[in-house]
Design a protein around this motif. Sequence first.
Motif, mmCIF file in Angstrom:
data_model
loop_
_atom_site.group_PDB
_atom_site.id
_atom_site.type_symbol
_atom_site.label_atom_id
_atom_site.label_comp_id
_atom_site.label_asym_id
_atom_site.label_seq_id
_atom_site.Cartn_x
_atom_site.Cartn_y
_atom_site.Cartn_z
ATOM 1 N N CYS A 39 -2.659 13.479 70.578
ATOM 2 C CA CYS A 39 -4.116 13.467 70.769
ATOM 3 C C CYS A 39 -4.860 13.738 69.473
ATOM 4 O O CYS A 39 -6.103 13.785 69.473
ATOM 5 C CB CYS A 39 -4.533 14.445 71.858
ATOM 6 S SG CYS A 39 -4.465 16.185 71.363
ATOM 7 N N GLY A 41 -5.003 16.414 67.806
ATOM 8 C CA GLY A 41 -5.322 17.820 67.543
ATOM 9 C C GLY A 41 -6.475 18.411 68.330
ATOM 10 O O GLY A 41 -7.111 19.362 67.882
ATOM 11 N N VAL A 42 -6.724 17.879 69.538
ATOM 12 C CA VAL A 42 -7.835 18.418 70.330
ATOM 13 C C VAL A 42 -7.356 19.224 71.541
ATOM 14 O O VAL A 42 -8.110 19.472 72.478
ATOM 15 C CB VAL A 42 -8.814 17.314 70.785
ATOM 16 C CG1 VAL A 42 -9.498 16.687 69.591
ATOM 17 C CG2 VAL A 42 -8.120 16.257 71.637
ATOM 18 N N CYS A 43 -6.077 19.602 71.535
ATOM 19 C CA CYS A 43 -5.553 20.475 72.599
ATOM 20 C C CYS A 43 -5.502 19.767 73.950
ATOM 21 O O CYS A 43 -5.757 20.368 74.989
ATOM 22 C CB CYS A 43 -6.406 21.740 72.698
ATOM 23 S SG CYS A 43 -5.581 23.095 73.532
ATOM 24 N N SER A 44 -5.159 18.470 73.913
ATOM 25 C CA SER A 44 -5.153 17.710 75.162
ATOM 26 C C SER A 44 -3.758 17.281 75.598
ATOM 27 O O SER A 44 -3.500 17.127 76.787
ATOM 28 C CB SER A 44 -6.042 16.472 75.000
ATOM 29 O OG SER A 44 -5.700 15.473 75.910
ATOM 30 N N CYS A 45 -2.825 17.099 74.644
ATOM 31 C CA CYS A 45 -1.566 16.436 75.004
ATOM 32 C C CYS A 45 -0.370 17.381 75.057
ATOM 33 O O CYS A 45 0.650 17.036 75.637
ATOM 34 C CB CYS A 45 -1.281 15.298 74.034
ATOM 35 S SG CYS A 45 -0.886 15.837 72.361
ATOM 36 N N GLU A 65 -8.288 30.959 75.407
ATOM 37 C CA GLU A 65 -8.158 30.768 76.858
ATOM 38 C C GLU A 65 -7.796 29.328 77.230
ATOM 39 O O GLU A 65 -6.916 29.084 78.058
ATOM 40 C CB GLU A 65 -9.480 31.165 77.527
ATOM 41 C CG GLU A 65 -9.368 31.225 79.037
ATOM 42 C CD GLU A 65 -10.725 31.445 79.713
ATOM 43 O OE1 GLU A 65 -11.663 31.897 79.026
ATOM 44 O OE2 GLU A 65 -10.830 31.131 80.904
ATOM 45 N N ILE A 66 -8.469 28.368 76.606
ATOM 46 C CA ILE A 66 -8.236 26.960 76.953
ATOM 47 C C ILE A 66 -6.814 26.545 76.573
ATOM 48 O O ILE A 66 -6.113 25.882 77.339
ATOM 49 C CB ILE A 66 -9.289 26.062 76.267
ATOM 50 C CG1 ILE A 66 -10.647 26.273 76.957
ATOM 51 C CG2 ILE A 66 -8.879 24.608 76.284
ATOM 52 C CD1 ILE A 66 -11.802 25.553 76.304
ATOM 53 N N GLU A 67 -6.376 26.990 75.399
ATOM 54 C CA GLU A 67 -5.009 26.683 74.961
ATOM 55 C C GLU A 67 -3.994 27.376 75.878
ATOM 56 O O GLU A 67 -2.984 26.768 76.273
ATOM 57 C CB GLU A 67 -4.819 27.144 73.512
ATOM 58 C CG GLU A 67 -3.456 26.786 72.930
ATOM 59 C CD GLU A 67 -3.217 27.448 71.574
ATOM 60 O OE1 GLU A 67 -4.207 27.783 70.893
ATOM 61 O OE2 GLU A 67 -2.043 27.643 71.218
ATOM 62 N N ASP A 69 -4.335 28.136 78.996
ATOM 63 C CA ASP A 69 -4.293 27.395 80.272
ATOM 64 C C ASP A 69 -3.352 26.197 80.179
ATOM 65 O O ASP A 69 -2.653 25.870 81.141
ATOM 66 C CB ASP A 69 -5.692 26.886 80.637
ATOM 67 C CG ASP A 69 -6.577 27.995 81.179
ATOM 68 O OD1 ASP A 69 -6.048 29.078 81.498
ATOM 69 O OD2 ASP A 69 -7.802 27.776 81.275
ATOM 70 N N MET A 70 -3.366 25.532 79.033
ATOM 71 C CA MET A 70 -2.470 24.390 78.831
ATOM 72 C C MET A 70 -1.019 24.868 78.755
ATOM 73 O O MET A 70 -0.127 24.309 79.381
ATOM 74 C CB MET A 70 -2.792 23.675 77.502
ATOM 75 C CG MET A 70 -4.065 22.918 77.467
ATOM 76 S SD MET A 70 -3.940 21.361 78.356
ATOM 77 C CE MET A 70 -2.861 20.431 77.276
ATOM 78 N N LEU A 73 1.443 25.921 81.784
ATOM 79 C CA LEU A 73 2.041 24.890 82.637
ATOM 80 C C LEU A 73 3.182 24.151 81.935
ATOM 81 O O LEU A 73 3.846 23.308 82.533
ATOM 82 C CB LEU A 73 0.977 23.878 83.061
ATOM 83 C CG LEU A 73 -0.112 24.397 84.010
ATOM 84 C CD1 LEU A 73 -1.193 23.346 84.188
ATOM 85 C CD2 LEU A 73 0.462 24.790 85.353
ATOM 86 N N GLU A 74 3.414 24.483 80.658
ATOM 87 C CA GLU A 74 4.441 23.766 79.890
ATOM 88 C C GLU A 74 5.845 24.309 80.183
ATOM 89 O O GLU A 74 6.025 25.505 80.423
ATOM 90 C CB GLU A 74 4.158 23.892 78.388
ATOM 91 C CG GLU A 74 3.014 23.047 77.911
ATOM 92 C CD GLU A 74 3.195 21.587 78.276
ATOM 93 O OE1 GLU A 74 4.159 20.966 77.820
ATOM 94 O OE2 GLU A 74 2.359 21.070 79.048
ATOM 95 N N GLN A 86 -3.704 23.998 67.158
ATOM 96 C CA GLN A 86 -4.755 25.010 67.226
ATOM 97 C C GLN A 86 -4.515 26.153 66.231
ATOM 98 O O GLN A 86 -5.194 27.170 66.266
ATOM 99 C CB GLN A 86 -4.871 25.560 68.653
ATOM 100 C CG GLN A 86 -5.231 24.498 69.685
ATOM 101 C CD GLN A 86 -6.532 23.788 69.361
ATOM 102 O OE1 GLN A 86 -7.542 24.421 69.073
ATOM 103 N NE2 GLN A 86 -6.505 22.451 69.382
ATOM 104 N N LYS B 316 -14.036 19.353 69.303
ATOM 105 C CA LYS B 316 -12.768 19.823 68.738
ATOM 106 C C LYS B 316 -11.804 20.316 69.809
ATOM 107 O O LYS B 316 -10.614 20.040 69.764
ATOM 108 C CB LYS B 316 -13.036 20.911 67.707
ATOM 109 C CG LYS B 316 -13.663 20.292 66.483
ATOM 110 C CD LYS B 316 -14.013 21.229 65.390
ATOM 111 C CE LYS B 316 -14.761 20.468 64.293
ATOM 112 N NZ LYS B 316 -16.062 19.908 64.735
ATOM 113 N N ARG B 337 -4.867 4.429 72.270
ATOM 114 C CA ARG B 337 -5.503 5.232 71.218
ATOM 115 C C ARG B 337 -5.649 4.419 69.935
ATOM 116 O O ARG B 337 -6.683 4.455 69.280
ATOM 117 C CB ARG B 337 -4.669 6.487 70.934
ATOM 118 C CG ARG B 337 -4.828 7.570 71.985
ATOM 119 C CD ARG B 337 -4.024 8.816 71.608
ATOM 120 N NE ARG B 337 -4.463 9.966 72.364
ATOM 121 C CZ ARG B 337 -3.706 10.638 73.244
ATOM 122 N NH1 ARG B 337 -2.461 10.257 73.475
ATOM 123 N NH2 ARG B 337 -4.197 11.678 73.896
#
Lengths: 102, 386
Positions: A39, A41-45, A65-67, A69-70, A73-74, A86, B316, B337
């Motif tokens: 992705c 580098g936006v903490c999505s993939c 927190e957002i990271e 949460d990801m 689940l890994e 990040q 970001k 992408r």
Amino acid sequence: MAKITFITSDNETIVAEANSGSVMELAKDNNVNGIDGDCGGVCSCATCHVHVAAGDFDKVGAPGEIEADMLELEDNYNEHSRLCCQIDISDAIDGVTLHVVN
Amino acid sequence: MKKSALPDPFAQAREAKGYGTVEDQNDPVTMLLRLKDVRKTAKDTKTFQSGAAPGRIVVPSEVSIRDTRQIPFEVDPPMHGEYRALLEDWFKRPEQPDYRESLEEIITELVDEALQMDSLEVMEQFALKLQSRALTLLLNIPYEESETWIGWGMHVFRSEESALDGDKAAILYDYIDAQIDKAIEHPGDDLYSVLLDSEIEGRKLTKEEVKGVMILTFAGGRDTVINAVTNSIAYFAEHPESLTRLDNEPEITAHAVEELVRYFSPLTHMGRVVTEDTQVCEHAAKADTRVSLCWASANRDASTFENPNEIVIDRKMNPHVGFGFGIHKCLGATHARQVLRVLLGVLAQKVKSIDILEQKDNIEDWGEFQRKVGYDSIQVEFHRKD
């Protein structure tokens, strides 16, 4: 300047240096196996999952927190997990060792 | 409301109860609307399976028009992983420099053409052509083959009258059968031949399995890419400042692409079949019923995304699920992408502004939710940089 040591899941050691950017970008630039950074580098993939070496975790710091949460689940999530897109490169993380999860 | 905006029809239901319901051929679907529920459910492949009857996890269901199982999309672990491992390297090829260069040629030609026309209809005259020509790269087949797909028009699966049209779907299935037979007779270095030569569990892939991968590749990447490309053009028409910014700061391009994919969510949702009585979002989900993971709603969840209804071009922190989530995440994402990154680069370099002359929105009907996913048609005029 920060020197980072990556240890891949097949036990290859790659040492790389940079002044800026993210650790994910550094890993991609140095073809570290197991860091895809799909992705950008936006903490999505979650394709840049690392375990920070236990003694280095304080230097790198805990995920936001957002990271977090990801991460939770890994597969192979543990208390030293980070998504390295990040983690910003700075003198503060000079010398840390990161174990690539995938 | 801007012409290029895609409103979020799920906000109220997402906040109030977290799910919605849509009827579909007597097999209703509980749509999960919150990001955390969508992610958690996507990860739990035991309770929420993809390997049900072929076509059932798609909404609207394709059970009545398709027998071939799409692979690896409609397969559960552990076989899913075996198939996926076979395909990963091939579907990562879009990262290679020569692939990117070929894409640049395709897209530059289309943008140059658009700049010379008085006006153009973006779906048919730009996005469909771009998607079809780019697909020849992913399949590694001659460029000319794209003419056949462009000739099929916009909706191989979706007819104007109804969401499901078996005759239209048969065009694609018959075409793929013929291409597989051709590759058996004359093997080459295209995806058909590579798959026919691949082994799984110590045996060659069957024709039916190869067909399953190819249907997925064609179907999954058609409307989604076309909508993402068209919606991007519409967005830049109303935000020329973003084009300027991308030209001045090309390093934000990858972030911009993720943000556009989040905002557009070209695939609204995808289903799963419940394998045992359970609960989702404090709502009972019975065995053998369907739930769906609503990517479009999850991507506007204000508990994670600040200003979720705005395109923040350099956002970001963007943990979107526009390409899905978990083991079934989009296999074609690397290709998609790269298509969007190159498109943004070429537009930023060559185009000063775009005017929207006329548009007809494409509104999906999901029972209680009406969602704009893109356009039936949109006429625009491109203006070149001085």
